[in-house]
Design a protein around this motif. Structure first.
Motif, PDB file in Angstrom:
ATOM      1  N   TYR A 183       0.847  -1.190   0.000  1.00 24.01           N
ATOM      2  CA  TYR A 183       0.000   0.000   0.000  1.00 24.01           C
ATOM      3  C   TYR A 183       0.883   1.241   0.000  1.00 24.01           C
ATOM      4  O   TYR A 183       1.757   1.404   0.853  1.00 24.01           O
ATOM      5  CB  TYR A 183      -0.892  -0.004   1.237  1.00 24.01           C
ATOM      6  N   ALA A 184       0.660   2.130  -0.982  1.00 21.03           N
ATOM      7  CA  ALA A 184       1.402   3.382  -1.080  1.00 21.03           C
ATOM      8  C   ALA A 184       0.439   4.541  -0.871  1.00 21.03           C
ATOM      9  O   ALA A 184      -0.560   4.661  -1.596  1.00 21.03           O
ATOM     10  CB  ALA A 184       2.081   3.496  -2.438  1.00 21.03           C
ATOM     11  N   PHE A 185       0.728   5.384   0.122  1.00 16.60           N
ATOM     12  CA  PHE A 185      -0.166   6.492   0.469  1.00 16.60           C
ATOM     13  C   PHE A 185       0.352   7.799  -0.113  1.00 16.60           C
ATOM     14  O   PHE A 185       1.530   8.147   0.056  1.00 16.60           O
ATOM     15  CB  PHE A 185      -0.312   6.612   1.984  1.00 16.60           C
ATOM     16  N   ASN A 192      -4.391  13.972   4.857  1.00 16.15           N
ATOM     17  CA  ASN A 192      -5.389  13.879   5.925  1.00 16.15           C
ATOM     18  C   ASN A 192      -5.487  12.521   6.614  1.00 16.15           C
ATOM     19  O   ASN A 192      -5.491  12.435   7.831  1.00 16.15           O
ATOM     20  CB  ASN A 192      -6.772  14.268   5.390  1.00 16.15           C
ATOM     21  N   ALA A 193      -5.615  11.444   5.829  1.00 16.31           N
ATOM     22  CA  ALA A 193      -5.936  10.136   6.413  1.00 16.31           C
ATOM     23  C   ALA A 193      -4.723   9.230   6.575  1.00 16.31           C
ATOM     24  O   ALA A 193      -4.882   8.035   6.822  1.00 16.31           O
ATOM     25  CB  ALA A 193      -7.001   9.443   5.565  1.00 16.31           C
ATOM     26  N   LEU A 194      -3.530   9.768   6.463  1.00 10.03           N
ATOM     27  CA  LEU A 194      -2.328   8.932   6.422  1.00 10.03           C
ATOM     28  C   LEU A 194      -2.236   7.958   7.592  1.00 10.03           C
ATOM     29  O   LEU A 194      -2.156   6.735   7.401  1.00 10.03           O
ATOM     30  CB  LEU A 194      -1.074   9.821   6.378  1.00 10.03           C
ATOM     31  N   GLU A 195      -2.238   8.449   8.807  1.00  2.33           N
ATOM     32  CA  GLU A 195      -2.014   7.572   9.961  1.00  2.33           C
ATOM     33  C   GLU A 195      -3.161   6.582  10.145  1.00  2.33           C
ATOM     34  O   GLU A 195      -2.930   5.399  10.433  1.00  2.33           O
ATOM     35  CB  GLU A 195      -1.811   8.419  11.216  1.00  2.33           C
ATOM     36  N   ASP A 196      -4.395   7.026   9.956  1.00  4.06           N
ATOM     37  CA  ASP A 196      -5.537   6.125  10.083  1.00  4.06           C
ATOM     38  C   ASP A 196      -5.493   5.034   9.019  1.00  4.06           C
ATOM     39  O   ASP A 196      -5.759   3.864   9.297  1.00  4.06           O
ATOM     40  CB  ASP A 196      -6.846   6.899   9.961  1.00  4.06           C
ATOM     41  N   ALA A 197      -5.157   5.408   7.788  1.00  4.04           N
ATOM     42  CA  ALA A 197      -5.127   4.438   6.697  1.00  4.04           C
ATOM     43  C   ALA A 197      -4.064   3.379   6.932  1.00  4.04           C
ATOM     44  O   ALA A 197      -4.292   2.181   6.683  1.00  4.04           O
ATOM     45  CB  ALA A 197      -4.889   5.151   5.363  1.00  4.04           C
ATOM     46  N   ILE A 217       4.379   2.110   1.857  1.00  4.61           N
ATOM     47  CA  ILE A 217       5.202   3.146   1.247  1.00  4.61           C
ATOM     48  C   ILE A 217       4.513   4.481   1.496  1.00  4.61           C
ATOM     49  O   ILE A 217       3.353   4.664   1.122  1.00  4.61           O
ATOM     50  CB  ILE A 217       5.379   2.928  -0.262  1.00  4.61           C
ATOM     51  N   ALA A 218       5.200   5.405   2.145  1.00  7.77           N
ATOM     52  CA  ALA A 218       4.634   6.724   2.422  1.00  7.77           C
ATOM     53  C   ALA A 218       5.368   7.771   1.594  1.00  7.77           C
ATOM     54  O   ALA A 218       6.592   7.732   1.457  1.00  7.77           O
ATOM     55  CB  ALA A 218       4.749   7.053   3.908  1.00  7.77           C
ATOM     56  N   ALA A 219       4.601   8.709   1.042  1.00 16.23           N
ATOM     57  CA  ALA A 219       5.174   9.728   0.160  1.00 16.23           C
ATOM     58  C   ALA A 219       5.366  11.047   0.884  1.00 16.23           C
ATOM     59  O   ALA A 219       4.535  11.460   1.696  1.00 16.23           O
ATOM     60  CB  ALA A 219       4.267   9.928  -1.053  1.00 16.23           C
ATOM     61  N   ALA A 220       6.468  11.706   0.570  1.00 19.62           N
ATOM     62  CA  ALA A 220       6.735  13.038   1.108  1.00 19.62           C
ATOM     63  C   ALA A 220       7.437  13.869   0.040  1.00 19.62           C
ATOM     64  O   ALA A 220       8.090  13.330  -0.861  1.00 19.62           O
ATOM     65  CB  ALA A 220       7.608  12.965   2.360  1.00 19.62           C
ATOM     66  N   VAL A 296       4.740   7.009  10.776  1.00 15.53           N
ATOM     67  CA  VAL A 296       3.784   6.081  10.145  1.00 15.53           C
ATOM     68  C   VAL A 296       4.322   4.654  10.080  1.00 15.53           C
ATOM     69  O   VAL A 296       3.705   3.800   9.461  1.00 15.53           O
ATOM     70  CB  VAL A 296       3.409   6.572   8.733  1.00 15.53           C
ATOM     71  N   ASP A 297       5.472   4.422  10.717  1.00 17.28           N
ATOM     72  CA  ASP A 297       6.082   3.093  10.667  1.00 17.28           C
ATOM     73  C   ASP A 297       6.208   2.624   9.224  1.00 17.28           C
ATOM     74  O   ASP A 297       5.813   1.513   8.868  1.00 17.28           O
ATOM     75  CB  ASP A 297       5.250   2.103  11.486  1.00 17.28           C
TER      76      ASP A 297
END
Length: 328
Positions: A183-185, A192-197, A217-220, A296-297
């Protein structure tokens, strides 16, 4: 252990740049990322944007793959409701056949454009409603067993191109968890929903043939420069660019007008959308990205180096790699 780093190349067409210069810049960026130890470079499907050159995503991936040798390349992502799953399976099956073990396929369900362009793409207004089924149909074409009797993707069958679900809501998190996919956010523009998702995804994840445990995978955004002043100036240009994109091509504005809008209540929305942005010298960028990954681990970070020119982008990529200790 260093969190793996990847790049989301938005293939930006800078002011005064041609489309060809932007695409040449994407090749140079991927080559530099490969040399520096980044894990992958992804390209996003956008249409009818005067500032983005990655509309024909699979074509761009093939071009960059031909000019690199080992780095993974892929879509981040293909907007699947714009296409027939069979067509995407054939495109990415061809890429995977020509460039084995290097191709990724990230999938999103947004149109990636405005309403008029959505119509021009012949996209069905209800196409997003069948996104989960379309993902599974596509997955079947890329495996050994098609879900559509008598129809196979050639090339594509048996290539098992790894799929990734892209999203910015709980919908994508739950779908990725149910299908056992990474899952890539899209937190680089929709925080908005990053941590909850991520929590929902990890809690509901079911192992699959592709993946035995959750993978996030988290985007910045990143703007790394030698000096704080240079980084802040590039950051201001990025925010002005967002103002112009929101106004549309029919409403040009000066830098002064953009700054006035940024200072308004409406302008605060841009600051919020760019919430997850590392700006500064290498030590500042490292501290920010380490904290973001821990927040977000994340198993991997994918970074959009949102600078105005190709040379600034390449330098940001280099400084970030040095700061984060990538194994070049």
């Amino acid at each position: 252990m260093t969190t793996p780093l990847s790049i989301l190349d938005l293939a930006m067409i800078g002011r005064g740049e041609t489309v060809r210069q932007s695409l040449d810049g994407s090749v140079a960026l991927a080559q530099r990322a490969e040399a520096l130890g980044y894990r992958r470079v992804w390209y996003a499907e956008h249409h009818n944007s005067a500032r983005i050159a990655s509309s024909a995503t699979s074509v761009l991936i093939g071009h960059v793959a031909a000019h690199t040798s080992s780095i993974r390349l892929g879509a981040g992502g293909v907007m699947l409701p714009n296409h027939a799953p069979l067509t995407i399976a054939e495109q990415f099956g061809t890429l995977a056949t020509l460039h084995p073990d290097r191709i990724d396929l990230g999938l999103g369900r947004a149109p990636g454009t405005d309403q008029r362009t959505t119509h021009a793409l012949r996209r069905d207004a209800h196409a997003a409603e069948t996104f989960p089924q379309d993902v599974q149909e596509l997955q079947g074409y890329l495996s050994d067993t098609s879900l559509v009797p008598g129809v196979e993707a050639i090339p594509g069958k048996g290539t098992r191109v790894p799929l990734y679900i892209l999203g910015s809501s709980l919908f994508g998190a739950r779908l990725a968890a149910a299908l056992g996919l990474p899952y890539a956010f899209a937190s680089h523009f929709a925080p908005n929903a990053l941590e909850d998702a991520v929590r929902v995804y990890r809690r509901e994840f079911r192992p699959s043939a592709q993946l035995d445990r959750p993978y996030v995978i988290a985007a910045a955004n990143v703007i790394a420069a030698e000096t704080e002043a240079s980084a802040q100036e590039q950051h201001l240009r990025l925010k002005r660019q967002w103002v112009r994109m929101l106004l549309g091509r029919d409403q040009p504005c000066t830098d002064e007008q953009a700054d006035e809008l940024l200072a308004s209540p409406q302008g605060q929305l841009i600051a919020h959308n760019l919430k997850y942005t590392a700006v500064g010298t290498p030590p500042v960028v490292k501290e920010y990205l380490d904290g973001f990954a821990a927040l977000v681990d994340a198993d991997e970070l994918i970074l959009a180096h949102q600078t105005a020119t190709v040379q600034e982008r390449l330098r940001s990529v280099e400084l970030t790699a040095e700061a984060m200790g990538l194994p070049a």
